[in-house]
Design an enzyme around this catalytic site. Structure first.
Site, PDB file in Angstrom:
ATOM      1  N   ASP A  59      11.884 -49.594 -46.330  1.00  0.00           N
ATOM      2  CA  ASP A  59      11.005 -49.861 -47.447  1.00  0.00           C
ATOM      3  C   ASP A  59       9.569 -49.789 -46.910  1.00  0.00           C
ATOM      4  OD1 ASP A  59      11.344 -52.084 -50.322  1.00  0.00           O
ATOM      5  OD2 ASP A  59       9.924 -50.476 -49.885  1.00  0.00           O
TER       6      ASP A  59
HETATM    7  C1  GLC Z   1       8.169 -50.778 -52.797  1.00  0.00           C
HETATM    8  C2  GLC Z   1       9.533 -51.226 -53.247  1.00  0.00           C
HETATM    9  C3  GLC Z   1      10.574 -50.139 -53.252  1.00  0.00           C
HETATM   10  C4  GLC Z   1       9.914 -48.808 -53.565  1.00  0.00           C
HETATM   11  C5  GLC Z   1       8.982 -48.481 -52.412  1.00  0.00           C
HETATM   12  C6  GLC Z   1       8.200 -47.189 -52.671  1.00  0.00           C
HETATM   13  O1  GLC Z   1       7.566 -51.765 -52.030  1.00  0.00           O
HETATM   14  O2  GLC Z   1      10.088 -52.356 -52.600  1.00  0.00           O
HETATM   15  O3  GLC Z   1      11.570 -50.497 -54.221  1.00  0.00           O
HETATM   16  O4  GLC Z   1      10.882 -47.798 -53.732  1.00  0.00           O
HETATM   17  O5  GLC Z   1       8.080 -49.531 -52.118  1.00  0.00           O
HETATM   18  O6  GLC Z   1       7.332 -47.360 -53.753  1.00  0.00           O
END
Ligand code: GLC
Length: 720
Positions: A274
């Site tokens: 993430d």
């Molecule tokens: C965010 C979220 C995740 C998302 C990623 C890209 O922090 O936790 O669900 O897909 O970053 O935006």
């Protein structure tokens, strides 16, 4: 291997991966493990040098709460041309975006889609999202989010498929199939990404990113099943989560990332972190001295791609050179990334077709499916008989803070839906009901001076209540589950005026609406219904279609009883004082306001004639469980027949009920159908004392009915 096998579309993907890996330098291999933000010119030299493998098209780490400038196909094509035509090996970039519940044709939030209990509809929604997003040059979406959600205080409960692992697993498989199809190389498909692996949905206090205390058995039996279902469905990628479990950050946990996900489940896709979480290892988590150590621990754990932490790009080459991370480990990780790029057909069609977008985006047939999904997601929680609204009668006042809402009705994680595409509930009712009855649309303040006059004149009132997207999604946990300030007062005032109230609640979580349900004559829970919100609410209120939803999550009476769900375990003394007391609070019942699987309809159903055969089955046999379901009302409708099971005697405590099957059946007025479920040992498996998959002989109770709190009961036995 012949010259440039990796460029030969007729060669096997594994041969292409092997050939390409053999040609790559360590720098180029590490480059594939790097994701940067946006297809900006600052990345040109890195792409040309083969040091970047992917771009996320997003506003930043909080994309779900922000609007960005959208996807510009020519920007993506420009940078892709550098990758394909100017880099040494011509490996295409894979472009990602959070297309969470629709691209421009926005569907209900995933929790609302779960309320449809309709896997085929979820599949269609994902397929449409893929068709639209891929037409703009996107190859990969960071969805479905499949965490089992049992804490409505947590804002991201909106993004998942509810509280039950079986329902979530069924819908996860459908979503993965919708995005990827059976051939992900088709230009109108997307690589899917199940997230957030794992245990992210049980933060202490329901507070975003908070610590997680979770035993491995609960992790395996409640929170991992949807991920395992996705792996079985061939999901291309998995996103590792922000949280730690019992002190171990998941994104640096070799046991979960490699031993369970990749080895135990024999899964061959790749894991992306993430956003920036690798840097948290040497930041907030304090488990790495610096970014270099953080990169090493995550790479050795099996985290294949670094989303925007710049950890792999800065340190992984030198970590390989000094042996801290073996080149074999990097080859294994890069091989997974290349495999998915080949499966996506990126080497054959790296560039999007600009003309396709115009034909597919917001196509009428897409909106029609979104409308169907919105109608089927709406849950009728109360109805004194006032619904469906009669086409004749006195004035109807439409009021409440969401009566004129448009963009708010997309809910959280809407990056590309446009507010102007939505018709508000007030407008839709004025247009549709207004053909036959006088409809007044209140001013946004609601119950201002003008409204009292209109309210007095009105025969009944539609109150559009609930929460905006800013209370939903990432970083939007709440402590109170009450309706936002002023909304209950509005309904109290209408009630004092003696006006029948039809409440339409739009929200990203189950709210504690007990008082509202006492005051209102009807309550429709619409979640955040997406681009067809207004029309779908009008369809349901006027009876053009039935409200098709069933609660995918238990409705608590207050935040005080959270976490709350139907699959709770047997407890000591639950017979003491009678089971209606020991487990309660002194100041409140602990039973739900509405149970899991609940939903009324404009008709009603009766369950009879439960048959179980055989009543004693062998361990490797199966049991057939049938029941008759009859529509005893006056309208056609669809019922969700649900099968729950209890393992009465086991080596660990087992839930009092677990959903093991369901079937949504259409029934005409007076029609009766037999629903048959088949259970085998695999359906009754749980994680035993030895942490191994276990199924044991003995008695099993079953219930078949309309929700987790009701049903016809029976038993069968597995013979040892
Ligand atoms: C965010 C979220 C995740 C998302 C990623 C890209 O922090 O936790 O669900 O897909 O970053 O935006």
């Amino acid at each position: 291997m012949s010259e440039e096998t990796y460029r030969n579309a007729k060669a096997s993907i594994e041969d292409r991966v092997t050939d390409l890996l053999s040609r790559m330098t360590v720098e180029e291999k590490v480059g594939q493990m790097v994701q940067v933000r946006n297809a900006a010119e600052e990345h040109d030299s890195g792409v040309r040098a083969g040091h970047i493998g992917s771009c996320i098209i997003a506003s930043g780490p909080f994309a779900g709460n922000e609007r960005d400038e959208g996807v510009h196909i020519r920007r993506l094509t420009r940078l892709q041309k550098i990758a394909v035509e100017e880099s040494r090996l011509g490996i295409p970039l894979i472009y990602a975006r959070d297309v969470i519940h629709g691209y421009r044709t926005v569907f209900p939030i995933p929790l609302g889609q779960a309320a449809t209990w309709n896997p085929e509809l979820v599949r269609q929604g994902a397929e449409i999202a893929a068709r639209e997003a891929s037409s703009t040059g996107i190859h990969w979406t960071f969805t479905p989010m499949v965490e089992v959600g049992r804490d409505p205080r947590w804002g991201r409960i909106a993004e998942g498929f509810g509280e039950d692992p079986y329902l979530a697993s069924r819908l996860t498989s459908a979503a993965v199939e919708g995005y990827q199809g059976d051939d992900m190389s088709q230009p109108d498909r997307l690589a899917a990404c199940v997230k957030h692996y794992a245990g992210y949905s049980v933060p202490e206090g329901g507070r975003e990113y908070n610590t997680v205390e979770l035993g491995e058995r609960t992790l395996r039996d409640v929170y991992l099943p949807p991920f395992k279902a996705a792996a079985k469905a061939g999901v291309a990628t998995v996103m590792s989560s922000f949280n730690e479990i019992d002190g171990v950050p998941v994104s640096a946990d070799r046991y979960l990332l490699t031993e369970v996900l990749k080895e135990e489940w024999d899964w061959d896709g790749f894991i992306i972190s993430d956003y920036g979480i690798i840097a948290t290892m040497c930041g907030a988590f304090g488990v790495a001295a610096d970014l270099r150590e953080a990169a090493a621990m995550c790479a050795n754990a099996g985290l294949d791609m670094d989303m925007c932490a710049s950890a792999y790009s800065q340190h992984l080459v030198s970590l390989v050179e000094d042996g801290t991370v073996s080149e074999a480990q990097v080859n294994s990780m890069v091989g997974r990334i290349l495999r998915i790029k080949f499966r996506c057909g990126l080497f054959e069609h790296p560039y999007a077709d600009e003309n396709r977008a115009k034909k597919v985006i917001l196509a009428p047939q897409h909106r029609a499916v979104a409308r169907k999904a919105a109608c089927e997601s709406m849950v009728l929680l109360k109805n004194t008989g006032i619904l469906p609204l009669a086409s004749e009668g006195g004035t109807v006042l439409v009021t409440g803070p969401l009566a004129r809402a448009r963009g708010e009705l997309y809910g959280t994680w809407n990056l590309d839906g446009q507010p102007g595409d939505v018709i508000s509930i007030g407008e839709a009712l004025t247009k549709k009901l207004g053909e036959d009855r006088e409809v007044h649309l209140d001013n946004p303040a609601g119950m201002g001076g003008l409204s009292r006059i209109l309210a007095r004149q009105a025969e009944m009132v539609v109150a559009c209540l609930g929460e905006g997207p800013w209370l939903s999604g990432e970083g939007n946990s709440i402590a109170s589950l009450e309706l936002p300030a002023g909304q209950l007062e509005l309904v109290e005032a209408l009630h004092e005026l003696g006006k029948p109230v039809i409440a339409v609640v739009c929200a990203g979580r189950p709210l504690a609406i007990g008082r509202l349900c006492e005051l209102a004559d009807a309550v429709i829970y619409a979640w955040h219904p997406g681009v067809e919100a207004g029309q779908a609410v009008a369809d349901v209120l006027l009876g053009t279609t039935n409200p098709g939803g069933r609660t995918p999550v238990t409705f608590p009476r207050s935040a005080g009883q959270v976490p709350t769900h139907y699959a709770h375990k047997p407890i000591h003394n639950d017979a003491w004082f009678g089971s209606d007391r020991a487990n309660h609070y002194r100041d409140q019942l602990a039973t739900p306001l509405f149970p899991f699987g609940f939903g009324l309809d404009y008709t009603s159903y009766r369950y009879t004639n439960l048959r179980i055969s055989p009543e004693r089955a062998s361990m490797d046999g199966s049991v057939s469980i049938s029941v008759d379901v009859e529509n005893v009302g006056s309208r056609t409708g669809s019922e969700v027949a649900q099968l729950y099971v209890r393992d009465v005697l086991a080596t660990v405590t087992r839930p009092l009920k677990e959903l093991k099957a369901f079937e949504k059946i259409a029934l005409k007025a007076g029609e009766k159908k037999t629903v048959t479920f088949t259970l085998s040992g695999g359906d009754l498996t749980y994680t035993g004392r030895d942490m191994r998959p276990t199924v044991e002989p003995g008695e099993f109770k079953v219930w078949v009915g309309p929700n987790a709190a009701e049903g016809i009961e029976g038993t069968f036995e597995l013979a040892g």
